[in-house]
Write a protein that holds these residues in place. Structure first.
Motif, PDB file in Angstrom:
ATOM      1  N   UNK A 318      11.416  60.530  37.431  1.00 54.89           N
ATOM      2  CA  UNK A 318      10.532  59.376  37.283  1.00 54.89           C
ATOM      3  C   UNK A 318       9.847  59.095  38.615  1.00 54.89           C
ATOM      4  N   UNK A 319       8.523  59.080  38.622  1.00 57.87           N
ATOM      5  CA  UNK A 319       7.743  58.834  39.831  1.00 57.87           C
ATOM      6  C   UNK A 319       7.242  57.398  39.827  1.00 57.87           C
ATOM      7  N   UNK A 320       7.542  56.654  40.883  1.00 57.56           N
ATOM      8  CA  UNK A 320       7.192  55.233  40.917  1.00 57.56           C
ATOM      9  C   UNK A 320       6.625  54.850  42.272  1.00 57.56           C
ATOM     10  N   UNK A 321       5.669  53.933  42.255  1.00 54.08           N
ATOM     11  CA  UNK A 321       5.114  53.372  43.491  1.00 54.08           C
ATOM     12  C   UNK A 321       5.924  52.129  43.847  1.00 54.08           C
ATOM     13  N   UNK A 322       6.454  52.021  45.075  1.00 56.63           N
ATOM     14  CA  UNK A 322       7.327  50.891  45.419  1.00 56.63           C
ATOM     15  C   UNK A 322       6.658  49.530  45.285  1.00 56.63           C
ATOM     16  N   UNK A 323       5.346  49.461  45.469  1.00 60.46           N
ATOM     17  CA  UNK A 323       4.663  48.171  45.396  1.00 60.46           C
ATOM     18  C   UNK A 323       4.545  47.660  43.967  1.00 60.46           C
ATOM     19  N   UNK A 324       4.363  48.568  43.018  1.00 62.46           N
ATOM     20  CA  UNK A 324       4.162  48.143  41.635  1.00 62.46           C
ATOM     21  C   UNK A 324       5.438  48.154  40.813  1.00 62.46           C
ATOM     22  N   UNK A 325       6.484  48.810  41.310  1.00 64.28           N
ATOM     23  CA  UNK A 325       7.715  48.909  40.516  1.00 64.28           C
ATOM     24  C   UNK A 325       8.934  48.417  41.267  1.00 64.28           C
ATOM     25  N   UNK A 326       8.721  47.800  42.420  1.00 67.66           N
ATOM     26  CA  UNK A 326       9.853  47.417  43.251  1.00 67.66           C
ATOM     27  C   UNK A 326      10.490  46.087  42.922  1.00 67.66           C
ATOM     28  N   UNK A 327       9.992  45.367  41.932  1.00 64.42           N
ATOM     29  CA  UNK A 327      10.544  44.049  41.620  1.00 64.42           C
ATOM     30  C   UNK A 327      10.973  43.973  40.161  1.00 64.42           C
ATOM     31  N   UNK A 328      12.214  43.569  39.947  1.00 65.89           N
ATOM     32  CA  UNK A 328      12.651  43.113  38.633  1.00 65.89           C
ATOM     33  C   UNK A 328      13.018  44.141  37.601  1.00 65.89           C
ATOM     34  N   UNK A 329      12.588  45.384  37.722  1.00 65.01           N
ATOM     35  CA  UNK A 329      12.866  46.368  36.687  1.00 65.01           C
ATOM     36  C   UNK A 329      14.330  46.808  36.737  1.00 65.01           C
ATOM     37  N   UNK A 353      12.763  48.203  45.998  1.00 66.13           N
ATOM     38  CA  UNK A 353      12.701  49.471  45.262  1.00 66.13           C
ATOM     39  C   UNK A 353      14.098  50.070  45.107  1.00 66.13           C
ATOM     40  N   UNK A 354      14.873  50.063  46.177  1.00 66.24           N
ATOM     41  CA  UNK A 354      16.241  50.590  46.102  1.00 66.24           C
ATOM     42  C   UNK A 354      17.098  49.788  45.125  1.00 66.24           C
ATOM     43  N   UNK A 355      16.784  48.511  45.005  1.00 65.79           N
ATOM     44  CA  UNK A 355      17.568  47.640  44.112  1.00 65.79           C
ATOM     45  C   UNK A 355      17.298  47.900  42.639  1.00 65.79           C
ATOM     46  N   UNK A 356      16.356  48.784  42.322  1.00 62.42           N
ATOM     47  CA  UNK A 356      16.149  49.138  40.908  1.00 62.42           C
ATOM     48  C   UNK A 356      17.362  49.893  40.371  1.00 62.42           C
ATOM     49  N   UNK A 357      18.034  50.660  41.234  1.00 63.48           N
ATOM     50  CA  UNK A 357      19.236  51.386  40.813  1.00 63.48           C
ATOM     51  C   UNK A 357      20.499  50.767  41.402  1.00 63.48           C
ATOM     52  N   UNK A 358      20.400  50.263  42.628  1.00 64.13           N
ATOM     53  CA  UNK A 358      21.559  49.689  43.310  1.00 64.13           C
ATOM     54  C   UNK A 358      21.680  48.213  42.942  1.00 64.13           C
TER      55      UNK A 358
END
Length: 415
Positions: A318-329, A353-358
């Motif tokens: 999965x490729x993600x941009x930290x600015x658009x996917x770094x919050x809440x998902x 961004x790290x908190x999406x998995x951690x």
């Protein structure tokens, strides 16, 4: 709302993906909220108006539509309670979204802000956020009053101030002023999360690629002939150097010029070693995304609706941009491996961004790989992130140091 009937019409403001996917999904997970109804206010105007007309306990809107909502209701603003998810996205007092909420703030009885990074760059970022909470009672009615009380010009030229620094004792004064309305909680103090492992993967450029990088860096540095590096120039230079470290750069015609594939080789190796386990890759530039997708056919760019598919194990890369996917998902159910193909100066984007998995619900140790091109700006960025001091000041200092270094090298050769 249900037990005491103290709250009636409630609005939740969140990032787009979080508004559409996370809040409605979370309501269903908690027993206490099973009977809550919500209406999501997104999409074209007609769809938004229909969502506003729908009876609900919670009305959820993405932050990009806040200006529209404030203009639509004006003095008829009906939401007495407002919850701002990712409050730090309102950290700029000059942004349209902040100005829109500021106008209707007197019509609200209660505002609740949620954020993991309240001061992502400096404590200057706090004023707009606290203003939305208390209407200016604690830190002043204007950003100018706040700045003059707690800061002094650290870097300036005439009447132009490039950066501000805290006055002695100001940090404690600010914290004391807002202590009665702020609650700070760390996940590690309340949740038992699996271990997190940070790995730096150093990649080395070949001699020809190294010469290209050095030549481009030197030419960019020498373009900044002034004695003082301003923020705009520092950002431009840093941006170009980060692109080069990743392996490609946009020229003046916005065409992509390839420099090296060292990071692509390292990324491919990590994915191979993952043995089929899903991998979340963060990138910064469009040419990064294009090159990764060209090298790895199984890679998929994160889009609306992909969260469920990822969490079911349906997306291997999965490729993600930290600015658009770094919050809440909530992506923790789909994998535990992160690769930073492109590094970022923003501590806020990095941590979020790290908190999406951690995060809560993760059952495996989270492994975070950082691809760092040796002897490039990457090394400075990773150092800054480790020290948790990422921001505009660090970017400026790093660029100034590099300019001084390069000019020293050239001066030495001339002698």
């Amino acid at each position: 709302m249900k037990d005491y009937e103290l709250i009636d019409k409630t609005l939740v403001i969140a990032p787009l993906k979080v508004a559409i996917e996370t809040w409605p999904a979370e309501l269903k997970k908690w027993d206490a909220f099973h009977d809550f109804t919500c209406s999501v206010i997104t999409g074209p105007p007609a769809k938004r108006l229909a969502a506003l007309d729908q009876p609900a306990d919670l009305y959820i809107i993405n932050r990009e539509n806040v200006v529209w909502l404030a203009e639509f209701y004006k003095k008829r603003w009906p939401f007495k309670t407002v919850v701002i998810d990712e409050l730090s996205s309102f950290k700029s007092s000059k942004s349209k979204r902040f100005k829109a909420l500021r106008k209707v703030r007197p019509l609200m009885d209660r505002v609740i802000g949620l954020t993991g990074t309240p001061a992502p760059n400096t404590l200057m970022d706090l004023w707009p956020q606290i203003y939305l909470l208390d209407g200016g009672q604690r830190l002043g009615k204007t950003i100018t009053a706040y700045r003059n009380r707690y800061f002094y010009p650290a870097s300036s030229s005439g009447h132009v101030v490039y950066s501000w620094a805290l006055k002695p004792g100001a940090e404690d004064e600010i914290y004391n002023a807002i202590a009665d309305i702020c609650v700070s909680m760390k996940a590690e103090d309340y949740l038992k999360l699996p271990q997190r492992l940070n790995q730096t993967v150093s990649v080395e450029l070949k001699p020809k690629e190294r010469r290209q990088y050095d030549e481009l860096e030197r030419s960019l540095v020498l373009e900044l002939n002034g004695t003082e590096v301003m923020a705009a120039n520092a950002a431009v230079l840093s941006n170009k150097l980060l692109q080069m470290a990743n392996g490609a750069i946009y020229d003046d015609d916005h065409k992509v010029q390839l420099i090296h594939n060292a990071k692509l080789d390292a990324l491919e190796q990590i994915i191979e070693e993952a043995n089929g386990q899903p991998v979340l890759v963060f990138y910064n530039y469009q040419h990064d995304l294009d090159r990764i997708m060209q090298r790895l056919p199984l890679a998929h760019k994160l889009e609306t609706g992909d969260v469920k598919k990822w969490n079911r194990g349906g997306i291997p890369i999965l490729l993600a941009h930290p600015q658009s996917s770094g919050h809440g998902l909530n992506l923790q159910q789909g994998g535990h491996i992160i690769v930073w193909f492109s590094l970022t100066w923003s501590l806020e984007y990095y941590q979020q961004a790290n908190a999406r998995l951690d995060r809560q619900g993760q059952t495996k140790p989270v492994i975070i790989y950082h691809l760092v091109a040796k002897d490039t700006v990457d090394e400075k960025v990773i150092e800054v992130l480790k020290n948790k001091a990422a921001g505009q000041d660090e970017l400026l200092n790093a660029v100034k140091a590099r300019i001084k270094s390069v000019r020293g090298e050239i001066s030495g050769k001339i002698k």
